[in-house]
Design an enzyme around this catalytic site. Structure first.
Site, PDB file in Angstrom:
ATOM      1  N   ASP A 156     -79.088  90.259  47.507  1.00  0.00           N
ATOM      2  CA  ASP A 156     -79.210  88.802  47.665  1.00  0.00           C
ATOM      3  C   ASP A 156     -80.301  88.287  46.723  1.00  0.00           C
ATOM      4  O   ASP A 156     -81.363  88.902  46.581  1.00  0.00           O
ATOM      5  CB  ASP A 156     -79.548  88.463  49.119  1.00  0.00           C
ATOM      6  CG  ASP A 156     -79.289  87.009  49.450  1.00  0.00           C
ATOM      7  OD1 ASP A 156     -78.361  86.734  50.237  1.00  0.00           O
ATOM      8  OD2 ASP A 156     -79.998  86.132  48.910  1.00  0.00           O
TER       9      ASP A 156
ATOM     10  N   HIS B 211     -73.933  90.132  55.469  1.00  0.00           N
ATOM     11  CA  HIS B 211     -75.348  90.336  55.124  1.00  0.00           C
ATOM     12  C   HIS B 211     -75.804  91.659  55.732  1.00  0.00           C
ATOM     13  O   HIS B 211     -75.551  91.922  56.915  1.00  0.00           O
ATOM     14  CB  HIS B 211     -76.218  89.236  55.725  1.00  0.00           C
ATOM     15  CG  HIS B 211     -76.045  87.882  55.139  1.00  0.00           C
ATOM     16  ND1 HIS B 211     -76.917  87.349  54.213  1.00  0.00           N
ATOM     17  CD2 HIS B 211     -75.115  86.923  55.360  1.00  0.00           C
ATOM     18  CE1 HIS B 211     -76.530  86.128  53.886  1.00  0.00           C
ATOM     19  NE2 HIS B 211     -75.437  85.837  54.573  1.00  0.00           N
TER      20      HIS B 211
ATOM     21  N   VAL C 198     -71.850  79.957  51.158  1.00  0.00           N
ATOM     22  CA  VAL C 198     -70.862  80.353  50.141  1.00  0.00           C
ATOM     23  C   VAL C 198     -69.544  80.646  50.866  1.00  0.00           C
ATOM     24  O   VAL C 198     -69.500  81.512  51.752  1.00  0.00           O
ATOM     25  CB  VAL C 198     -71.328  81.599  49.349  1.00  0.00           C
ATOM     26  CG1 VAL C 198     -70.269  82.006  48.329  1.00  0.00           C
ATOM     27  CG2 VAL C 198     -72.661  81.328  48.650  1.00  0.00           C
TER      28      VAL C 198
ATOM     29  N   HIS D 121     -68.813  87.197  53.468  1.00  0.00           N
ATOM     30  CA  HIS D 121     -69.755  88.237  53.014  1.00  0.00           C
ATOM     31  C   HIS D 121     -70.574  88.704  54.200  1.00  0.00           C
ATOM     32  O   HIS D 121     -71.009  87.900  55.029  1.00  0.00           O
ATOM     33  CB  HIS D 121     -70.648  87.715  51.891  1.00  0.00           C
ATOM     34  CG  HIS D 121     -71.269  86.383  52.177  1.00  0.00           C
ATOM     35  ND1 HIS D 121     -70.565  85.199  52.084  1.00  0.00           N
ATOM     36  CD2 HIS D 121     -72.516  86.034  52.571  1.00  0.00           C
ATOM     37  CE1 HIS D 121     -71.350  84.191  52.411  1.00  0.00           C
ATOM     38  NE2 HIS D 121     -72.550  84.680  52.725  1.00  0.00           N
TER      39      HIS D 121
ATOM     40  N   GLN E  68     -73.509  79.079  56.886  1.00  0.00           N
ATOM     41  CA  GLN E  68     -72.798  79.691  55.757  1.00  0.00           C
ATOM     42  C   GLN E  68     -72.862  78.731  54.575  1.00  0.00           C
ATOM     43  O   GLN E  68     -72.562  77.543  54.725  1.00  0.00           O
ATOM     44  CB  GLN E  68     -71.341  79.966  56.145  1.00  0.00           C
ATOM     45  CG  GLN E  68     -70.553  80.633  55.032  1.00  0.00           C
ATOM     46  CD  GLN E  68     -69.108  80.928  55.421  1.00  0.00           C
ATOM     47  OE1 GLN E  68     -68.682  80.620  56.534  1.00  0.00           O
ATOM     48  NE2 GLN E  68     -68.363  81.505  54.506  1.00  0.00           N
TER      49      GLN E  68
ATOM     50  N   ASN F  28     -72.539  85.028  58.519  1.00  0.00           N
ATOM     51  CA  ASN F  28     -72.790  83.627  58.852  1.00  0.00           C
ATOM     52  C   ASN F  28     -71.467  82.893  58.723  1.00  0.00           C
ATOM     53  O   ASN F  28     -70.716  83.117  57.763  1.00  0.00           O
ATOM     54  CB  ASN F  28     -73.825  83.015  57.896  1.00  0.00           C
ATOM     55  CG  ASN F  28     -75.203  83.607  58.082  1.00  0.00           C
ATOM     56  OD1 ASN F  28     -75.539  84.073  59.169  1.00  0.00           O
ATOM     57  ND2 ASN F  28     -76.005  83.588  57.031  1.00  0.00           N
TER      58      ASN F  28
HETATM   59  P1  AMP Z   1     -74.613  82.437  53.400  1.00  0.00           P
HETATM   60  O1  AMP Z   1     -75.668  81.380  53.485  1.00  0.00           O
HETATM   61  O2  AMP Z   1     -74.439  83.245  54.649  1.00  0.00           O
HETATM   62  O3  AMP Z   1     -73.311  81.848  52.892  1.00  0.00           O
HETATM   63  O4  AMP Z   1     -75.121  83.483  52.340  1.00  0.00           O
HETATM   64  C1  AMP Z   1     -75.078  83.249  50.972  1.00  0.00           C
HETATM   65  C2  AMP Z   1     -76.143  84.114  50.363  1.00  0.00           C
HETATM   66  O5  AMP Z   1     -75.902  84.195  48.982  1.00  0.00           O
HETATM   67  C3  AMP Z   1     -77.566  83.559  50.538  1.00  0.00           C
HETATM   68  O6  AMP Z   1     -78.351  84.497  51.249  1.00  0.00           O
HETATM   69  C4  AMP Z   1     -78.043  83.362  49.099  1.00  0.00           C
HETATM   70  O7  AMP Z   1     -79.404  83.702  48.926  1.00  0.00           O
HETATM   71  C5  AMP Z   1     -77.132  84.305  48.342  1.00  0.00           C
HETATM   72  N1  AMP Z   1     -76.914  83.983  46.946  1.00  0.00           N
HETATM   73  C6  AMP Z   1     -76.702  82.755  46.396  1.00  0.00           C
HETATM   74  N2  AMP Z   1     -76.510  82.867  45.066  1.00  0.00           N
HETATM   75  C7  AMP Z   1     -76.604  84.175  44.767  1.00  0.00           C
HETATM   76  C8  AMP Z   1     -76.514  84.946  43.566  1.00  0.00           C
HETATM   77  N3  AMP Z   1     -76.263  84.355  42.378  1.00  0.00           N
HETATM   78  N4  AMP Z   1     -76.670  86.288  43.632  1.00  0.00           N
HETATM   79  C9  AMP Z   1     -76.929  86.884  44.812  1.00  0.00           C
HETATM   80  N5  AMP Z   1     -77.013  86.228  45.990  1.00  0.00           N
HETATM   81  C10 AMP Z   1     -76.867  84.894  45.968  1.00  0.00           C
END
Ligand code: AMP
Length: 114
Positions: A31, A102, A96, A100, A94, A87
Site C-alpha cells: 500500500d 488489505h 478504489v 482488494h 472503500q 473495505n
Molecule cells: P480502500 O480505501 O479500501 O479502497 O483501499 C485502497 C488502498 O489503496 C488505500 O489503502 C490506498 O492507500 C491504496 N492506494 C492508493 N493508490 C495506491 C497506489 N498507487 N499504490 C498502492 N496503493 C495505493
C-alpha cells in the site's frame, strides 16, 4: 470499454506499483500509504468492483486471495497476527472500486476499528 481501475493499471504496468506477489489469479502490492509496518493489498486480476459484486462463480477466487494473504503474512514474519479485510462501500471507506484484500500487521491493532 470501462475505464481501467488504478489497480488494473498497476497490473498492466501502466503505472508503478511495489508488486510483492503475482500469479494467474491475483497480484499483491504494498500500500502506498501504509497503516502499519506491513500493509499489502491482494487484488484479483478480475476487476470485481467490491465484495457486494461477488457471485458464486467467484468463490474459489476469494479463497485464493485469503491463501495469498496468509502467505504474505508468513513471508513478512507476522507471527503475532494481522488483519485481513475488505473495505466495502462508503461506510466501509472503500476508495478504489476494484476489490482488494488489505493485509495489515506488524503492530498491535485495536478494536473496534475507527
Ligand atoms: P480502500 O480505501 O479500501 O479502497 O483501499 C485502497 C488502498 O489503496 C488505500 O489503502 C490506498 O492507500 C491504496 N492506494 C492508493 N493508490 C495506491 C497506489 N498507487 N499504490 C498502492 N496503493 C495505493
Amino acid at each position: 470499454m470501462a475505464e481501467k481501475t488504478l489497480f488494473q493499471k498497476i497490473m498492466d504496468r501502466e503505472i508503478p506499483g511495489d508488486i510483492i506477489h503475482e500469479d494467474e489469479v491475483c497480484i499483491a502490492i504494498r500500500d502506498i500509504n501504509p497503516q502499519a509496518p506491513t500493509h499489502a493489498l491482494v487484488i484479483p486480476r478480475k476487476p470485481i468492483p467490491s465484495l457486494d459484486a461477488l457471485t458464486e462463480e467467484d468463490e474459489p477466487l476469494v479463497g485464493h486471495l485469503f491463501l495469498v494473504a496468509k502467505e504474505i503474512a508468513a513471508s513478512e514474519g507476522l507471527s503475532n497476527g494481522y488483519r485481513a479485510v475488505f473495505n466495502t462501500g462508503p461506510h466501509g471507506q472503500q476508495t478504489v472500486d476494484h476489490i482488494h484484500l488489505h493485509v495489515i500487521g506488524g503492530r498491535q491493532m485495536s478494536w473496534p476499528p475507527g
